[in-house]
Motif scaffolding. Structure first.
Motif, mmCIF file in Angstrom:
data_model
loop_
_atom_site.group_PDB
_atom_site.id
_atom_site.type_symbol
_atom_site.label_atom_id
_atom_site.label_comp_id
_atom_site.label_asym_id
_atom_site.label_seq_id
_atom_site.Cartn_x
_atom_site.Cartn_y
_atom_site.Cartn_z
ATOM 1 N N ASP A 1 0.863 -1.182 0.000
ATOM 2 C CA ASP A 1 0.000 0.000 0.000
ATOM 3 C C ASP A 1 0.899 1.232 0.000
ATOM 4 O O ASP A 1 1.447 1.621 1.033
ATOM 5 C CB ASP A 1 -0.894 -0.023 1.237
ATOM 6 N N HIS A 2 1.064 1.828 -1.182
ATOM 7 C CA HIS A 2 1.954 2.979 -1.301
ATOM 8 C C HIS A 2 1.286 4.228 -0.742
ATOM 9 O O HIS A 2 0.145 4.536 -1.088
ATOM 10 C CB HIS A 2 2.349 3.209 -2.761
ATOM 11 N N PRO A 3 1.999 4.971 0.094
ATOM 12 C CA PRO A 3 1.390 6.169 0.695
ATOM 13 C C PRO A 3 1.341 7.326 -0.290
ATOM 14 O O PRO A 3 2.104 7.384 -1.261
ATOM 15 C CB PRO A 3 2.351 6.497 1.839
ATOM 16 N N TYR A 4 0.448 8.257 -0.041
ATOM 17 C CA TYR A 4 0.435 9.505 -0.794
ATOM 18 C C TYR A 4 1.603 10.369 -0.309
ATOM 19 O O TYR A 4 1.855 10.468 0.896
ATOM 20 C CB TYR A 4 -0.879 10.251 -0.596
ATOM 21 N N ARG A 5 2.303 10.962 -1.256
ATOM 22 C CA ARG A 5 3.360 11.885 -0.875
ATOM 23 C C ARG A 5 2.754 13.137 -0.244
ATOM 24 O O ARG A 5 1.606 13.510 -0.533
ATOM 25 C CB ARG A 5 4.207 12.290 -2.092
ATOM 26 N N GLU B 1 5.033 6.489 4.855
ATOM 27 C CA GLU B 1 5.375 5.126 5.260
ATOM 28 C C GLU B 1 4.484 4.134 4.520
ATOM 29 O O GLU B 1 3.270 4.308 4.451
ATOM 30 C CB GLU B 1 5.192 4.947 6.768
ATOM 31 N N LYS B 2 5.099 3.108 3.983
ATOM 32 C CA LYS B 2 4.346 2.090 3.244
ATOM 33 C C LYS B 2 3.497 1.243 4.183
ATOM 34 O O LYS B 2 3.840 1.037 5.341
ATOM 35 C CB LYS B 2 5.298 1.159 2.497
ATOM 36 N N GLY B 3 2.388 0.764 3.641
ATOM 37 C CA GLY B 3 1.593 -0.240 4.318
ATOM 38 C C GLY B 3 1.592 -1.521 3.498
ATOM 39 O O GLY B 3 2.177 -1.577 2.410
ATOM 40 N N VAL B 4 0.932 -2.554 3.985
ATOM 41 C CA VAL B 4 0.854 -3.803 3.226
ATOM 42 C C VAL B 4 -0.493 -4.468 3.514
ATOM 43 O O VAL B 4 -1.020 -4.388 4.623
ATOM 44 C CB VAL B 4 2.019 -4.749 3.595
ATOM 45 N N LYS B 5 -1.049 -5.077 2.472
ATOM 46 C CA LYS B 5 -2.306 -5.801 2.606
ATOM 47 C C LYS B 5 -2.137 -7.208 2.046
ATOM 48 O O LYS B 5 -1.477 -7.395 1.011
ATOM 49 C CB LYS B 5 -3.427 -5.074 1.858
ATOM 50 N N TYR B 6 -2.715 -8.175 2.740
ATOM 51 C CA TYR B 6 -2.700 -9.566 2.283
ATOM 52 C C TYR B 6 -4.118 -9.945 1.894
ATOM 53 O O TYR B 6 -5.055 -9.776 2.680
ATOM 54 C CB TYR B 6 -2.194 -10.489 3.389
ATOM 55 N N LYS B 7 -4.278 -10.457 0.688
ATOM 56 C CA LYS B 7 -5.617 -10.833 0.254
ATOM 57 C C LYS B 7 -5.622 -12.230 -0.339
ATOM 58 O O LYS B 7 -4.629 -12.694 -0.922
ATOM 59 C CB LYS B 7 -6.173 -9.819 -0.744
ATOM 60 N N MET B 8 -6.732 -12.914 -0.168
ATOM 61 C CA MET B 8 -6.925 -14.262 -0.699
ATOM 62 C C MET B 8 -7.370 -14.153 -2.160
ATOM 63 O O MET B 8 -8.174 -13.311 -2.513
ATOM 64 C CB MET B 8 -7.992 -14.992 0.099
ATOM 65 N N VAL B 9 -6.821 -15.021 -2.988
ATOM 66 C CA VAL B 9 -7.242 -15.118 -4.381
ATOM 67 C C VAL B 9 -7.467 -16.577 -4.723
ATOM 68 O O VAL B 9 -6.818 -17.467 -4.172
ATOM 69 C CB VAL B 9 -6.198 -14.508 -5.337
ATOM 70 N N ASN B 10 -8.410 -16.832 -5.650
ATOM 71 C CA ASN B 10 -8.619 -18.216 -6.075
ATOM 72 C C ASN B 10 -7.673 -18.548 -7.224
ATOM 73 O O ASN B 10 -6.806 -17.751 -7.590
ATOM 74 C CB ASN B 10 -10.083 -18.449 -6.457
#
Length: 600
Positions: A48-52, A198-207
């Motif tokens: 998750d890229h932050p806004y500058r 500061e960057k964030g991160v998301k984990y998502k399920m995919v089929n």
């Protein structure tokens, strides 16, 4: 014996079964590595890229904001296309592009995402988003690019671009990854750590088809990005806009400073470019075009161009002479044109008259007194000692080295020392007659426009300056700007010496820069003509106003425009009027500057 065989076989089977059951229990219950591998095949880690951070002008007007763009990412192991022609048409790329990017992605990792199409605009994304479900292994990553409500201040604000391998190697904090955007010039680069967030991160399920099935474990492991810090610039948007209007079609620079703080009100490098052109998917193409342009629009003249200061430097000579007691206001010399050329004016002149009339022979004789003080019985050694002592005093005026402005790439100019002449002519083989051109700001002297504007601030402040800078506050807090921009720098000249100098500079406009005079506003200024061996001389002017309570100090260079009282003085006068009065009352002077016919 035969009766024991079944027992042995049963025991062996039981032992093997026990071992298998133990191993299975270990794999399924105790060891979760296989489960994690399986999860990795079904989970996508999305950064998750932050806004500058945003950048505002000194009055709270927006200079830089963010526009969303989209990167189409591909996971090679899951990606499959049956109808290539249809895919190329839907996503607007060529077959060569598809092959190149897919091959690079597969080489990097078959299970990790890589960019397939970068910097897709909102319009293009709207056209393709409904078709993503038809292509497993594709997903969208949202980013942002910079946008500018007014296409101004490109050199001051800078631009961002994709990080290169060298920058990645220097990233000791391991914040960046390949494909990230980073500030490459101007404030964007200098204040990168504040602006990037500061960057964030998301984990998502995919089929198996790559379709999003929601967050992994209800987002338990997700972290939110934190937007970058907003900055308030010292730039005055209206003054910057007007200055670029005046400098259109010209080559040169304008730097305006608030003397009492060192805050840069306007910083113009001409020719300039629209900062919006160095954003989005056309960045590489546009940058190449600008870089090849013979007019060098990417060259940041206020901090990189170096010129001889010309007659502006006579003010510095006057102040050093006064402080050392070698000159007094009554010191008088004849305008002896056999020493050096000069224009017609009354002769002889005292120091006030020398400044007012910009008398070259006066400074030829005054500088000789400053350099050759007969402190040594050896004429050559005497000149060397005098020059080095003089140089030390000149350096205190912020010349000869980088000032420390908050932009990478600043040049320091040059104030020559005895070592330079020893190298050119040999030790003990040069004397005053070799270096007299320094007396009138020519020869080996080199300054940048920002240094010249800083000189104007010193003249306005009667002997001190704050390092010129572009940052006014960080996240709304002025105390958070770098400490070096709050340090008062003294130049070593007593304040009372500036009184006569300021009066002479105000009077000088009537002799050399009548166009710069503004009704009901006293300007103290000095014209200059910087010699140019490659064509017409450069027009130079520095000034501050109002004289008795300075609000603005300014330096203007217009290349190949001749005498300083024309192009540079006229431009500076209009900018001063715009900043202090808000309106232009001399449209005929504005038309003169815009026409650009300064050589006649």
């Amino acid at each position: 014996m035969n009766d024991q065989r079944p027992v042995v076989v049963i025991i062996l089977i039981l032992l093997v079964g026990l071992v298998l059951l133990t191993k299975l229990f270990s794999i399924q219950v105790l060891d979760d590595s296989f489960m994690k591998r399986a999860e990795r095949n079904a989970i996508q880690r999305v950064v998750d890229h932050p806004y500058r951070g945003l950048i505002y002008d000194r009055n709270g007007k927006l200079l830089v904001y963010n526009n969303p763009i989209f990167d189409l990412m591909v996971v090679p192991k899951e990606f499959h296309v049956e109808d290539t022609a249809r895919f190329l048409n839907l996503f607007g790329i060529t077959k060569e592009h598809l092959i190149e990017k897919y091959t690079a992605a597969k080489k990097y990792s078959s299970v990790k995402p890589s960019p397939l199409i970068k910097q897709i605009s909102t319009t293009d994304f709207a056209k393709m988003q409904d078709f993503l479900i038809d292509y497993p292994g594709l997903f969208i990553m949202t980013r942002s690019v910079r946008s500018y409500p007014e296409p101004i201040a490109a050199h001051a604000l800078g631009y961002i671009g994709e990080i290169n391998a060298r920058q990645l190697e220097r990233d000791s904090a391991h914040y960046y990854s390949q494909g990230d955007y980073v500030g490459l010039s101007g404030m964007e680069r200098f204040y990168e750590d504040d602006l990037r967030g500061e960057k964030g991160v998301k984990y998502k399920m995919v089929n198996v088809r790559g379709i999003d099935k929601g967050p992994f474990k209800d987002g338990e492991y997700d972290t939110a990005s934190v937007a970058g810090i907003n900055l308030t610039s010292t730039i005055d948007r209206e003054l910057q806009l007007y200055g670029e209007f005046l400098m259109q079609g010209k080559t040169g620079s304008v730097v305006a400073i608030e003397p009492k703080s060192g805050e840069i009100l306007a910083m113009i490098s001409a020719p300039f470019y629209d900062p919006n052109d160095l954003t989005g998917s056309e960045f590489g193409k546009t940058y190449t075009q600008l870089n090849k342009d013979p007019q060098k629009p990417l060259f940041n003249r206020p901090i990189m161009a170096m010129y001889p200061p010309g007659s502006i430097f006579k003010i510095v000579q006057s102040l050093i002479g006064l402080q050392d007691g070698i000159l007094t206001p009554e010191t008088t010399f004849a305008c002896n044109k056999s020493l050096v050329a000069c224009h017609n004016h009354p002769s002889p002149v005292n120091l006030f008259g020398a400044i007012r009339n910009s008398c070259n022979p006066y400074y030829h004789q005054a500088f000789r007194k400053m350099i050759n003080r007969e402190v040594s019985s050896n004429t050559f050694k005497d000149t060397e000692i005098g020059l080095n002592d003089w140089r030390d005093k000149v350096l205190k005026f912020g010349l000869g080295s980088r000032l420390g402005i908050d932009i990478v790439g600043e040049k320091g100019g040059d104030v020559p020392s005895s070592r330079l002449y020893d190298k050119f002519y040999g030790e003990g083989r040069w004397k005053y007659s070799t270096i007299y051109s320094l007396s009138i700001g020519q020869g080996e002297l080199q300054v940048t426009p920002v240094q010249m504007a800083n000189l104007a601030a010193i003249f306005a402040n009667k002997g001190y300056y704050y390092t010129p800078h572009l940052i006014k506050s960080v996240d709304g807090d002025p105390s958070q700007i770098p400490a070096q921009y709050r340090v008062k720098n003294e130049v070593g000249v007593d304040a009372h010496h500036f009184d006569m100098v300021q009066d002479a500079m105000a009077e000088a406009l009537y002799g050399t820069a009548a166009r710069a005079i503004i009704k009901d506003l006293v300007i103290a200024g000095k014209t200059g003509t910087a010699q140019n061996p490659h064509g017409e001389d450069h027009s130079v002017f520095v000034a501050f106003a109002p004289k008795d309570d300075p609000k603005i100090a300014i330096a203007v260079y217009v290349e190949n425009a001749g005498w300083g009282g024309r192009a540079a003085a006229s431009t500076a006068s209009l900018m001063i009027e715009k900043y202090i009065k808000g309106d232009i009352t001399r449209p005929e002077l504005q038309d003169y500057v815009l026409a650009g016919n300064f050589i006649y």
